[in-house]
Structures are given as structure tokens and as C-alpha cells.
Design a protein around this motif. Structure first.
Motif, mmCIF file in Angstrom:
data_model
loop_
_atom_site.group_PDB
_atom_site.id
_atom_site.type_symbol
_atom_site.label_atom_id
_atom_site.label_comp_id
_atom_site.label_asym_id
_atom_site.label_seq_id
_atom_site.Cartn_x
_atom_site.Cartn_y
_atom_site.Cartn_z
ATOM 1 N N SER A 51 -7.981 11.613 39.106
ATOM 2 C CA SER A 51 -9.304 12.171 38.893
ATOM 3 C C SER A 51 -9.546 12.953 38.021
ATOM 4 O O SER A 51 -10.400 12.813 37.258
ATOM 5 N N LEU A 52 -7.827 13.858 37.368
ATOM 6 C CA LEU A 52 -7.612 14.447 36.350
ATOM 7 C C LEU A 52 -7.508 13.702 35.964
ATOM 8 O O LEU A 52 -8.147 14.239 34.481
ATOM 9 N N ASP A 107 -9.852 11.484 34.341
ATOM 10 C CA ASP A 107 -10.924 10.595 34.291
ATOM 11 C C ASP A 107 -11.467 11.993 34.262
ATOM 12 O O ASP A 107 -12.194 11.742 33.095
ATOM 13 N N MET A 108 -11.180 13.025 34.822
ATOM 14 C CA MET A 108 -12.192 13.883 34.238
ATOM 15 C C MET A 108 -11.918 14.685 32.185
ATOM 16 O O MET A 108 -12.631 14.628 32.064
ATOM 17 N N ALA A 109 -10.727 14.622 32.258
ATOM 18 C CA ALA A 109 -10.360 14.632 30.868
ATOM 19 C C ALA A 109 -10.798 13.661 30.003
ATOM 20 O O ALA A 109 -11.279 13.818 28.957
ATOM 21 N N ARG A 110 -11.227 12.372 30.537
ATOM 22 C CA ARG A 110 -11.154 11.324 29.598
ATOM 23 C C ARG A 110 -13.071 12.185 28.875
ATOM 24 O O ARG A 110 -13.673 11.365 29.137
ATOM 25 N N THR A 111 -13.422 12.231 30.502
ATOM 26 C CA THR A 111 -15.677 12.201 30.310
ATOM 27 C C THR A 111 -15.413 13.748 29.468
ATOM 28 O O THR A 111 -16.706 13.653 29.302
ATOM 29 N N VAL A 171 -1.909 17.223 31.071
ATOM 30 C CA VAL A 171 -2.543 17.279 32.555
ATOM 31 C C VAL A 171 -0.859 16.507 33.008
ATOM 32 O O VAL A 171 -1.032 16.749 34.162
ATOM 33 N N MET A 197 1.975 17.672 35.577
ATOM 34 C CA MET A 197 1.713 17.201 36.738
ATOM 35 C C MET A 197 3.102 16.056 37.662
ATOM 36 O O MET A 197 4.112 15.823 38.647
ATOM 37 N N CYS A 209 -21.609 8.531 31.539
ATOM 38 C CA CYS A 209 -20.783 8.727 30.393
ATOM 39 C C CYS A 209 -19.198 7.756 29.793
ATOM 40 O O CYS A 209 -19.464 8.152 28.748
ATOM 41 N N LEU A 243 -17.300 6.019 31.200
ATOM 42 C CA LEU A 243 -15.943 6.205 31.497
ATOM 43 C C LEU A 243 -16.301 4.543 32.243
ATOM 44 O O LEU A 243 -14.356 4.090 32.136
ATOM 45 N N TYR A 259 -19.843 17.080 31.926
ATOM 46 C CA TYR A 259 -19.999 16.279 33.944
ATOM 47 C C TYR A 259 -19.497 17.668 34.906
ATOM 48 O O TYR A 259 -18.077 18.354 34.543
ATOM 49 N N PHE A 291 -17.632 17.769 38.885
ATOM 50 C CA PHE A 291 -17.854 17.023 39.233
ATOM 51 C C PHE A 291 -18.013 17.551 40.872
ATOM 52 O O PHE A 291 -18.172 18.524 41.239
ATOM 53 N N ARG A 336 -11.568 19.998 40.364
ATOM 54 C CA ARG A 336 -11.272 19.463 39.051
ATOM 55 C C ARG A 336 -10.504 20.371 38.062
ATOM 56 O O ARG A 336 -10.266 20.142 36.900
ATOM 57 N N LEU A 351 -7.895 22.123 36.510
ATOM 58 C CA LEU A 351 -5.919 22.231 36.434
ATOM 59 C C LEU A 351 -5.228 23.091 36.837
ATOM 60 O O LEU A 351 -5.667 24.249 36.184
ATOM 61 N N TRP A 382 -2.704 23.865 36.557
ATOM 62 C CA TRP A 382 -1.093 24.867 36.449
ATOM 63 C C TRP A 382 -1.803 25.145 34.655
ATOM 64 O O TRP A 382 -1.234 26.596 33.791
ATOM 65 N N PHE A 423 -9.388 23.277 27.487
ATOM 66 C CA PHE A 423 -9.158 22.187 27.878
ATOM 67 C C PHE A 423 -10.283 21.579 27.078
ATOM 68 O O PHE A 423 -9.831 20.523 26.504
ATOM 69 N N ARG A 441 -17.591 25.419 32.377
ATOM 70 C CA ARG A 441 -15.827 24.161 31.859
ATOM 71 C C ARG A 441 -17.399 23.169 31.130
ATOM 72 O O ARG A 441 -17.330 22.600 29.671
#
Lengths: 258, 262
Positions: free
Chosen positions: A152-153, A155-159, A171, A175, B56, B58, B85, B87, B91, B93, B95, B104, B152
Motif C-alpha cells: 500500500s505504501l 501504491d501511495m508513492a506511485r499515485t 520506501v 522497510m 489516478c 494506478l 490522493y 487514502f 499511508r 512513511l 521512518w 516525498f 501531503r
């Protein structure tokens, strides 16, 4: 002083007590035995000092540590690369799965013996078995880590149209850090065990060589002394190097904040 | 002028090659005009998230077309219009500190680097997280994390924001406060919002228009304008009446599809 610091301090205290109790137990046993077989802690301590004073300890530690570190980093590099490939490509996973299992099951001693036979007394004699034995450990953990990545992270980065390079750096790698770190610890501990084995029967310096030398001389006090030097150095590396790395890598985790 | 989002006869199904495909979206068509707030409402698991993911870029469309500002969005995801987007879960990160999380997302835009700092502090301020820029997500509450994820999405200065049940994991008190804030932000920064929810009162309170979706395979069976002037009040009888009416028709339709399909 904050309660957290007090707690930390009392935990360190208990650790020191546990180390001291071991020395006390050793001392008690030595009282009732022949010094030739079980020397007293104090006499061993003098030998440790003497070994440092005459330069033999620093020299052999340097030799062993160099072998451990070279082998360790080589295995880390190979292990992470292979683990990532296996985790991300099905074909490679199936292809390397069997090979990794085989590599994991070959006894360490075999690698040590082969390597002495093939390379004689070159430094490669130590690097090859260390790398060959520890890289599968890293590979397996990283491979599991890549498969457990939170999609899911990604995917977030890709959106957000973040570039591939950035996705890998920000990412994937964070991880994978827990997996990489735990495999680092494990493979480092294995590395120095193999280094000493190889030194025992293939090389003419290093801590392992000194142990075998004094074994042949039946000089038990020196065996104790070298074992202790080795243990202390490894505890030092584990305590300071690895916990510093993991503190930095995981400072975002609330539970590691002290 | 073309619509901000236009979905034309979109079909999508899931299933591995060779297996029988499970249709998820069936012939979905709708338009979202610029600067409007539009909700998609449907039962859980009806494919709303899939629809947003397709919009979007994806996920590729099987059949049909998605146009953003009149331009097709294809599976490679290239489209000059920026889409934010939000969610269901934040979502973030874990870290990276909050400001780095926002940065980011900015790396995926063509906004020049020297403007990032201002954008980050502006939107952190808007969502009320001033002072938490250097905190890690796990040091914040769930509501604050979701605010950070809204910051974000806003920081990339999108023309379109897609929201996938962003408040469904929050308690009702926090959710109400955040809905109000969202409407303020939407009002101040002209943009198009496509909001997915399964909560009728939320949809009616927020939206200019609500599209009602069926169970899988989902299609839109009804679209309704919400002609209540803004700013709106939670206790407005008019909103309440629309909600009740829509709910009634929604359940009539949903139970109908269940009996048909079994």
C-alpha cells in the motif's frame, strides 16, 4: 534524573553484575583445581595485559578482524542483492531457492577445508568461506523482507508519481532495514567463528591461530586469555556498532526512544 | 471547457490469466465539473477504491476511458494534471518526519525545489499541524496522521483530489471537525474533489452531487444534486431529509440487486 534513565541504569547494572558473577564462579572453581587446567582469573588477566603490552594481541586481532570485516561486507553485498532479486522476480526466486538451501546446508567446515586446499595460505582462504557461509543467511532474510513489503505504501508513492529511485530509497530500503540488520548481526557472529576455524588449520596468524598454537603447547592460561580477548572485542562490536546502527535506523519507532 | 474528470463507459474486472474474470466495475460513466465536490457512495467492497485507482492511473482500464481535463490518462500514469490522493489509512512513511513525508510527495511533481519549503509549511499550517513538522507519524494520533496525509495531498497543489473514505477510521467527533476543515480548505483553494464513502450523511453533508453505486459488479444507478447552500450545518433539516430519502432509495436498490443476483 528521569525515571527512564534510572531504569536504563539499573538494567546496565544488572548486566555488569551478571558478568562479574561469571568471573566469581570461575574463580571459585579455580580454587579447587590444578592451575595448569583451570587457571585463576587474575593470572589470566595478567596474561591478557602482557599480550597487549608485547603487541601480539593487537596484531592478531587486527588480522582476524580484517578477515571478518572483508568477508562480512562481501556477504552483505551479495546477500542483499540476491535477496532483492529473489524477492522481486518469480523466476529468479525459483531458480535460486534450491541453491540457497544447498548453500545453507553445506557444513562450514567443508568450506574451510576446501578453501585451504584451493588457496593455500593466501588471505582468500578466510574470505571465501566467510562469504560463502554467511551470504545465504542474508539472502534468505532479505528475500523474506522483500516479499513482506507493504504494497500500500508503494501504491501511495506511485499515485504521487514519485520516481522509481526515490521509491527504492525511501520506501523499500527502510522497510527492509529490520531484515537487513538482523541478518547483519547473525552473519557477523557467524563470520568470526568461521575466521577462527580457518585460522586454526590454514593460516599462521590471527586469534584462531594463537588458540591452536597454545593448544599444541597445552598452555591453558593463554587459551583462556585469547578467548577472553576475543569475547570482549566481539561484545564491544555488537554493543557499540550494531546498537548504534539500529538506534539510528529505528529512531522513528516510539518504543526505542529512551 | 472540458470537465475535470470524465469517466466514459469504464469496465474493469479482476482475475488471473486463464481464470474466469470477476467483473468489478460495469459500464461506469460520470463527469465531475471543475471545482465541484462530488461523492461516490456504495456498499463496502463494491469497487470504489478500484475506481479511484483507475482514475489516478494506478490501474489500467479494461474498457472505456478516463479523461482528466479532457486528456486520457493511460496505464503508464502520465498526465500533466496533478492529482492528490488521500487514502483510507494515512499511508505515511513511518521512518520520515511529517515534513519529509510531504517532501516525498513533492519529489513526484515538477514544482521547483526552492518552493517546497513554503508549500510544506503552508499546508502543515492549514491542516493544523504547526509544531509537529519534525515529529514521526507514530508520535501522532490517528486523526493527526490523517491530517498529515491530507497536507501531503494538498502540498502538491493538485487540481483534483481523490479521497477514499479518509475519515472512516476516525471517531465521529474528530471526523466531524475534519469534514468542516476539509470544506474550508476546498473553499479556499479552488479544486475538484472526488470523495468516496459508504456513509450517506457524510456524502450529503459534503457534496454538491452524490453518485450512488450498486454492489459488485458496480455501476452508478442514481445521481443526485444536493442543492443546499453552503456553509452547511450538521443539524440542517433539509440535509436530513435528503439523506433519509436517498437512503430509502439506496436500500430499495441494493436489496433488489441482492435478490436478483442470488
Amino acid at each position: 534524573m528521569s525515571p527512564i534513565h534510572q531504569k536504563l541504569r539499573s538494567r546496565v547494572f544488572i548486566e555488569i553484575v551478571s558478568a562479574i558473577s561469571l568471573v566469581v564462579a570461575w574463580w571459585l572453581v579455580s580454587l579447587f583445581s590444578i592451575p595448569r587446567y583451570i587457571p585463576s582469573p587474575l593470572s589470566v588477566f595478567y596474561l591478557v595485559i602482557a599480550n597487549f603490552a608485547n603487541g601480539s594481541a593487537p596484531f592478531h586481532i587486527y588480522k582476524t578482524l580484517t578477515r571478518v570485516i572483508v568477508g562480512f561486507f562481501a556477504s552483505l553485498g551479495i546477500g542483499i542483492a540476491l535477496g532483492v532479486l529473489m524477492g522481486s522476480k518469480r523466476v529468479l526466486e525459483d531458480y535460486f531457492k534450491m541453491l540457497t538451501v544447498i548453500a545453507l546446508t553445506i557444513p562450514s567446515l567443508c568450506w574451510a577445508i576446501f578453501s585451504v586446499m584451493w588457496f593455500g595460505v593466501a588471505e582468500l582462504v578466510a574470505y571465501i568461506p566467510i562469504t560463502m557461509i554467511t551470504f545465504p543467511i542474508v539472502t534468505v532474510r532479505v528475500w523474506e523482507g522483500v516479499k513482506a513489503v507493504d504494497k500500500s505504501l508503494v501504491d501511495m508513492a506511485r499515485t504521487f508519481r514519485v520516481s522509481r529511485l526515490h521509491i527504492i530509497r525511501k520506501v523499500y530500503i527502510p522497510m527492509l532495514m529490520p531484515h537487513i540488520l538482523s541478518s547483519m548481526r547473525h552473519s557477523f557472529a557467524t563470520s568470526w567463528k568461521i575466521a577462527t576455524i580457518v585460522e586454526v588449520f590454514g593460516l599462521s596468524n590471527g586469534v584462531g591461530y594463537m588458540l591452536s598454537y597454545y593448544y599444541r603447547e597445552l598452555y591453558v592460561a593463554q587459551l583462556f586469555a585469547w578467548a577472553i580477548i576475543f569475547v570482549v572485542i566481539m561484545i564491544f562490536v555488537e554493543r557499540f556498532a550494531f546498537s548504534e546502527i539500529s538506534k539510528r535506523a529505528f529512531k522513528w519507532r516510539p518504543e526505542t526512544r529512551l | 471547457m472540458s470537465a475535470a474528470i470524465e469517466v466514459k463507459e469504464l469496465c474493469k474486472s479482476f482475475g488471473k490469466l486463464g481464470e474466469e474474470k470477476l467483473p468489478v466495475l460495469e459500464n461506469i460513466s460520470f463527469k465531475v465539473e471543475r471545482n465541484r465536490f462530488v461523492s461516490l457512495l456504495g456498499p463496502s467492497g463494491c469497487g470504489k477504491s478500484t475506481l479511484l485507482n483507475t482514475i489516478c492511473g494506478l490501474e489500467p482500464e479494461d474498457k472505456g476511458e478516463v479523461l482528466i481535463n479532457g486528456q486520457p490518462i493511460n496505464s503508464s500514469g502520465r498526465n500533466p494534471s496533478r492529482i492528490g490522493y488521500v487514502f483510507q489509512t494515512p499511508r505515511l512513511l513511518d521512518w520520515l518526519v511529517i515534513e519529509k513525508n510531504i517532501e516525498f510527495a513533492l519529489t513526484g511533481t515538477d514544482i521547483p525545489k526552492e518552493k517546497w519549503k513554503d508549500a510544506i509549511s503552508k499546508y502543515i499550517e492549514i491542516v493544523g499541524l504547526r509544531g509537529f513538522e519534525k515529529k514521526y507519524p507514530l508520535q501522532l494520533s490517528g486523526g493527526m496522521q490523517q491530517r498529515a496525509s491530507i497536507a501531503r495531498a494538498l502540498a502538491i497543489e493538485p487540481e483534483i483530489i481523490l479521497m477514499d473514505e479518509p475519515f472512516s477510521h476516525l471517531d465521529e467527533i474528530t471526523a466531524r471537525a475534519m469534514r468542516k476543515e476539509l470544506l474550508d480548505i476546498w473553499d479556499q483553494n479552488k479544486m475538484t474533489v472526488l470523495f468516496v464513502t459508504h456513509d450517506m450523511s457524510e456524502a450529503v453533508f459534503l457534496s454538491d452531487q452524490v453518485h450512488l453505486m450498486t454492489r459488485k459488479p458496480a455501476h452508478i444507478f442514481m445521481s443526485e444534486e444536493i442543492p443546499v447552500p453552503r456553509p452547511r450545518d450538521y443539524n440542517d433539516d433539509q440535509l436530513f431529509k435528503i439523506e433519509k430519502d436517498l437512503l430509502k432509495r439506496f436500500y430499495e436498490n441494493i436489496s433488489g440487486t441482492v435478490t436478483n443476483s442470488r
